[in-house]
Scaffold this motif. Structure first.
Motif, PDB file in Angstrom:
ATOM      1  N   GLY A 178       3.958  16.440   5.741  1.00 38.75           N
ATOM      2  CA  GLY A 178       3.952  16.173   4.441  1.00 38.75           C
ATOM      3  C   GLY A 178       4.952  15.047   3.981  1.00 38.75           C
ATOM      4  O   GLY A 178       6.185  15.185   4.040  1.00 38.75           O
ATOM      5  N   TYR A 179       4.215  13.908   3.740  1.00 37.99           N
ATOM      6  CA  TYR A 179       5.376  12.715   3.410  1.00 37.99           C
ATOM      7  C   TYR A 179       4.597  11.501   2.424  1.00 37.99           C
ATOM      8  O   TYR A 179       3.256  11.779   2.093  1.00 37.99           O
ATOM      9  CB  TYR A 179       5.483  11.874   4.796  1.00 37.99           C
ATOM     10  CG  TYR A 179       4.095  11.314   5.165  1.00 37.99           C
ATOM     11  CD1 TYR A 179       3.866  10.374   5.051  1.00 37.99           C
ATOM     12  CD2 TYR A 179       3.812  12.133   6.366  1.00 37.99           C
ATOM     13  CE1 TYR A 179       2.431   9.744   5.732  1.00 37.99           C
ATOM     14  CE2 TYR A 179       2.762  11.585   7.181  1.00 37.99           C
ATOM     15  CZ  TYR A 179       2.039  10.423   6.720  1.00 37.99           C
ATOM     16  OH  TYR A 179       0.973   9.956   7.331  1.00 37.99           O
ATOM     17  N   VAL A 205       0.813  -1.244  -0.008  1.00 36.79           N
ATOM     18  CA  VAL A 205      -0.024  -0.043   0.049  1.00 36.79           C
ATOM     19  C   VAL A 205       1.000   1.083   0.003  1.00 36.79           C
ATOM     20  O   VAL A 205       1.750   1.276   0.861  1.00 36.79           O
ATOM     21  CB  VAL A 205      -0.767   0.112   1.079  1.00 36.79           C
ATOM     22  CG1 VAL A 205      -1.674   1.211   1.488  1.00 36.79           C
ATOM     23  CG2 VAL A 205      -1.681  -1.123   1.149  1.00 36.79           C
ATOM     24  N   VAL A 206       0.530   2.202  -0.874  1.00 38.84           N
ATOM     25  CA  VAL A 206       1.370   3.396  -0.910  1.00 38.84           C
ATOM     26  C   VAL A 206       0.366   4.383  -0.536  1.00 38.84           C
ATOM     27  O   VAL A 206      -0.920   4.547  -0.778  1.00 38.84           O
ATOM     28  CB  VAL A 206       1.754   3.638  -2.274  1.00 38.84           C
ATOM     29  CG1 VAL A 206       2.258   4.954  -2.501  1.00 38.84           C
ATOM     30  CG2 VAL A 206       2.727   2.691  -2.936  1.00 38.84           C
ATOM     31  N   ASP A 207       0.975   5.688   0.345  1.00 38.99           N
ATOM     32  CA  ASP A 207       0.090   6.467   0.733  1.00 38.99           C
ATOM     33  C   ASP A 207       0.847   7.826   0.845  1.00 38.99           C
ATOM     34  O   ASP A 207       1.851   7.732   0.799  1.00 38.99           O
ATOM     35  CB  ASP A 207      -0.518   5.971   2.464  1.00 38.99           C
ATOM     36  CG  ASP A 207       0.505   6.176   3.259  1.00 38.99           C
ATOM     37  OD1 ASP A 207       0.902   6.967   4.109  1.00 38.99           O
ATOM     38  OD2 ASP A 207       1.410   5.079   3.204  1.00 38.99           O
ATOM     39  N   ALA A 208      -0.040   8.973   0.896  1.00 41.04           N
ATOM     40  CA  ALA A 208       0.722  10.279   0.887  1.00 41.04           C
ATOM     41  C   ALA A 208      -0.302  11.109   1.957  1.00 41.04           C
ATOM     42  O   ALA A 208      -1.617  11.014   1.703  1.00 41.04           O
ATOM     43  CB  ALA A 208       0.912  10.835  -0.343  1.00 41.04           C
ATOM     44  N   ILE A 246      13.668  10.177   6.605  1.00 43.15           N
ATOM     45  CA  ILE A 246      13.339   9.088   6.182  1.00 43.15           C
ATOM     46  C   ILE A 246      13.269   8.069   7.268  1.00 43.15           C
ATOM     47  O   ILE A 246      14.121   7.857   8.321  1.00 43.15           O
ATOM     48  CB  ILE A 246      14.492   8.465   5.214  1.00 43.15           C
ATOM     49  CG1 ILE A 246      14.662   9.392   3.989  1.00 43.15           C
ATOM     50  CG2 ILE A 246      14.221   7.248   4.738  1.00 43.15           C
ATOM     51  CD1 ILE A 246      15.796   9.251   2.890  1.00 43.15           C
ATOM     52  N   SER A 247      12.273   7.347   7.587  1.00 42.99           N
ATOM     53  CA  SER A 247      12.127   6.296   8.462  1.00 42.99           C
ATOM     54  C   SER A 247      11.599   4.962   8.000  1.00 42.99           C
ATOM     55  O   SER A 247      11.174   4.804   6.825  1.00 42.99           O
ATOM     56  CB  SER A 247      11.010   7.064   9.279  1.00 42.99           C
ATOM     57  OG  SER A 247       9.586   6.910   8.909  1.00 42.99           O
ATOM     58  N   TYR A 248      11.884   4.107   8.905  1.00 44.46           N
ATOM     59  CA  TYR A 248      11.666   2.536   8.394  1.00 44.46           C
ATOM     60  C   TYR A 248      10.914   1.881  10.104  1.00 44.46           C
ATOM     61  O   TYR A 248      11.880   2.226  10.845  1.00 44.46           O
ATOM     62  CB  TYR A 248      12.707   1.751   7.922  1.00 44.46           C
ATOM     63  CG  TYR A 248      12.338   0.403   7.793  1.00 44.46           C
ATOM     64  CD1 TYR A 248      11.521  -0.195   6.644  1.00 44.46           C
ATOM     65  CD2 TYR A 248      12.719  -0.691   8.915  1.00 44.46           C
ATOM     66  CE1 TYR A 248      11.052  -1.350   6.708  1.00 44.46           C
ATOM     67  CE2 TYR A 248      12.421  -1.973   8.564  1.00 44.46           C
ATOM     68  CZ  TYR A 248      11.542  -2.545   7.674  1.00 44.46           C
ATOM     69  OH  TYR A 248      11.173  -3.628   7.793  1.00 44.46           O
ATOM     70  N   ARG A 249      10.016   1.352   9.785  1.00 48.98           N
ATOM     71  CA  ARG A 249       9.323   0.724  11.091  1.00 48.98           C
ATOM     72  C   ARG A 249       8.785  -0.801  10.667  1.00 48.98           C
ATOM     73  O   ARG A 249       8.355  -1.163   9.393  1.00 48.98           O
ATOM     74  CB  ARG A 249       8.032   1.496  11.481  1.00 48.98           C
ATOM     75  CG  ARG A 249       8.177   2.908  12.157  1.00 48.98           C
ATOM     76  CD  ARG A 249       7.041   3.475  12.451  1.00 48.98           C
ATOM     77  NE  ARG A 249       7.051   4.791  13.106  1.00 48.98           N
ATOM     78  CZ  ARG A 249       7.216   5.968  12.457  1.00 48.98           C
ATOM     79  NH1 ARG A 249       7.567   6.028  11.151  1.00 48.98           N
ATOM     80  NH2 ARG A 249       7.342   7.002  13.454  1.00 48.98           N
ATOM     81  N   LYS A 250       8.883  -1.559  11.753  1.00 45.95           N
ATOM     82  CA  LYS A 250       8.634  -3.201  11.413  1.00 45.95           C
ATOM     83  C   LYS A 250       8.125  -3.588  12.795  1.00 45.95           C
ATOM     84  O   LYS A 250       8.625  -3.215  13.863  1.00 45.95           O
ATOM     85  CB  LYS A 250       9.848  -3.790  11.025  1.00 45.95           C
ATOM     86  CG  LYS A 250       9.625  -5.336  10.935  1.00 45.95           C
ATOM     87  CD  LYS A 250       8.580  -5.858   9.791  1.00 45.95           C
ATOM     88  CE  LYS A 250       8.712  -7.330   9.838  1.00 45.95           C
ATOM     89  NZ  LYS A 250       7.605  -7.956   8.921  1.00 45.95           N
ATOM     90  N   ALA A 283       8.065   2.188   5.266  1.00 44.53           N
ATOM     91  CA  ALA A 283       9.049   3.357   4.968  1.00 44.53           C
ATOM     92  C   ALA A 283       8.526   4.538   4.536  1.00 44.53           C
ATOM     93  O   ALA A 283       7.340   4.507   3.876  1.00 44.53           O
ATOM     94  CB  ALA A 283      10.043   2.856   3.903  1.00 44.53           C
ATOM     95  N   VAL A 284       8.809   5.691   5.151  1.00 48.23           N
ATOM     96  CA  VAL A 284       8.069   6.958   4.805  1.00 48.23           C
ATOM     97  C   VAL A 284       9.466   8.028   4.631  1.00 48.23           C
ATOM     98  O   VAL A 284      10.424   8.066   5.316  1.00 48.23           O
ATOM     99  CB  VAL A 284       7.430   7.448   6.231  1.00 48.23           C
ATOM    100  CG1 VAL A 284       6.947   8.684   5.914  1.00 48.23           C
ATOM    101  CG2 VAL A 284       6.316   6.329   6.486  1.00 48.23           C
ATOM    102  N   ILE A 285       9.047   8.932   3.795  1.00 45.84           N
ATOM    103  CA  ILE A 285      10.024  10.032   3.467  1.00 45.84           C
ATOM    104  C   ILE A 285       9.419  11.049   3.449  1.00 45.84           C
ATOM    105  O   ILE A 285       8.160  11.450   3.011  1.00 45.84           O
ATOM    106  CB  ILE A 285      10.768   9.790   1.980  1.00 45.84           C
ATOM    107  CG1 ILE A 285      11.725  10.989   1.877  1.00 45.84           C
ATOM    108  CG2 ILE A 285       9.760   9.433   1.104  1.00 45.84           C
ATOM    109  CD1 ILE A 285      12.765  10.510   0.788  1.00 45.84           C
ATOM    110  N   GLY A 286      10.032  12.382   4.383  1.00 47.95           N
ATOM    111  CA  GLY A 286       9.147  13.729   4.328  1.00 47.95           C
ATOM    112  C   GLY A 286       9.136  14.130   5.768  1.00 47.95           C
ATOM    113  O   GLY A 286       9.744  13.409   6.715  1.00 47.95           O
ATOM    114  N   THR A 287       8.283  15.326   5.948  1.00 46.54           N
ATOM    115  CA  THR A 287       8.124  15.864   7.465  1.00 46.54           C
ATOM    116  C   THR A 287       7.106  14.714   8.079  1.00 46.54           C
ATOM    117  O   THR A 287       5.873  14.664   7.546  1.00 46.54           O
ATOM    118  CB  THR A 287       7.697  17.089   7.379  1.00 46.54           C
ATOM    119  OG1 THR A 287       8.633  17.711   6.710  1.00 46.54           O
ATOM    120  CG2 THR A 287       7.524  17.482   8.648  1.00 46.54           C
TER     121      THR A 287
END
Length: 360
Positions: A94-95, A70-73, A149-153, A106-110
């Protein structure tokens, strides 16, 4: 179990309880959310007036790509609607994110930082909550982190509990600014510079939940160079948290402790504590009719310079609060915060607020 992990990861990143679905078809959705909050507030040292409690509006788009992806913004803006500000909207989030049911997110942005996943355990009441987390939080990554840039699992172990970890990285960040101020010594207007240039920052967050108890640890660290300085320093926080229950549903208890270097604001405006300890404790109980009573305690103490013999108390407060859901998307709240910090013969300034929050 896979679907549960995926839904939980996405839901925990949402900043509003409700949202209006504008489109939802064939794996694509577009929602509008946020809330409008207004209150009457005052203090011992200030006048009584009408204020806003972090009102915001956000737009979220999601696309199911299949195969568990799933992609989200999201874009989210603070609404400055009470004082006729030139900037009616200012950026909060904003990400773009991508989530896989097995691979994590994974997320990139504020965005809300992994550090906040741990430290936000006490940042729950509407009127008065955890203030020290927001000391320059965009650059330091302790709340909403700028340009991250973050990553969670997450991992579920049935009755044995759940384990989550998060990683975050921020590139260089420049918070320097300048302003003209009147100098009484020279009887002239002078240019005053403040802020710092931050190098790359990293953070790690870990938490484990079992039987309603959640334990967490997070690290945020990186170097910076202050204005009018050529030497690098480290801004670092190690925070631990413990929480029991769910806020707004029966008994909720939480506490955090952070050992910090160059992270917290000092008692004097514009001064950062080179070394500090920060605490926040929260106890809340919600009745079946949603009436939620809480008490929280916050304290920050430390040294402007590590070599100082004495520590200073930058903040010490206790707040009594109550919240009530008049409707599923409308919450009334009231709170009174006692200022316990009389350091350096400083006058205390108790504060109070009463208002309502309407969720979109």
């Amino acid at each position: 179990m896979k679907k549960t992990i995926l839904a939980t990861v996405i839901a925990t990143l949402s900043t509003s309880t409700f949202a209006v679905s504008l489109y939802d078809q064939d794996g694509t959705s577009f929602d509008i959310g946020g809330h409008v909050s207004v209150n009457v507030n005052g203090s011992e040292q200030g006048d009584t007036d009408v204020g806003a409690n972090s009102p915001r509006i956000n737009f979220t788009a999601k696309q199911d790509l299949g195969n568990g992806v799933v992609v989200d913004a999201r874009g989210e803006w603070a609404i400055n609607y009470l004082n006729g500000a030139d900037n009616t909207f200012t950026t909060r989030l904003g990400y773009v994110g991508i989530t896989h049911e097995l691979g994590g997110r994974a997320v990139i942005g504020t965005q809300w930082a992994p550090y906040y996943d741990v430290a936000g355990a006490t940042d729950m009441p509407i009127a008065f909550a955890n203030d020290f987390l927001y000391d320059n939080h965009g650059a330091l990554g302790t709340g909403r982190a700028d340009k991250m840039i973050s990553y969670r699992k997450g991992f579920e172990f049935g009755s044995a509990g759940e384990f989550n970890f998060g990683l975050g990285w921020q590139g260089s960040n420049d918070t320097t600014s300048s302003a003209l101020k009147w100098d009484e010594n020279s009887s002239d207007v002078i240019l005053v510079e403040s802020g710092a240039k931050y190098d790359n920052r990293i953070q790690v967050a870990l938490d484990y939940s079992v039987a309603g108890v959640k334990l967490g640890y997070a690290l945020s660290t990186g170097d910076f160079t202050a204005v009018n300085s050529s030497s690098k320093q480290t801004a670092e926080s190690n925070v631990v948290s413990i929480a029991y229950g769910s806020y707004g549903n029966g008994l909720y208890l939480a506490g955090i402790y952070a050992a910090n270097e160059n992270m917290n604001a000092g008692l004097t405006s514009g001064v950062t504590l080179e070394e500090s300890d920060a605490y926040e404790l929260l106890a809340a109980y919600a009745l079946a009719n949603s009436l939620n009573f809480s008490i929280n305690y916050e304290m920050v103490e430390g040294k402007v310079n590590k070599s100082d013999a004495m520590t200073e108390t930058a903040r010490e407060e206790v707040a009594l609060q109550v919240e009530y859901n008049f409707a599923p998307n409308f919450v009334g709240y009231a709170g009174y915060q006692f200022d316990l910090n009389d350091a350096n013969a400083r006058d205390t300034d108790d504060k109070w607020a009463i208002g309502g929050r309407y969720y979109l």
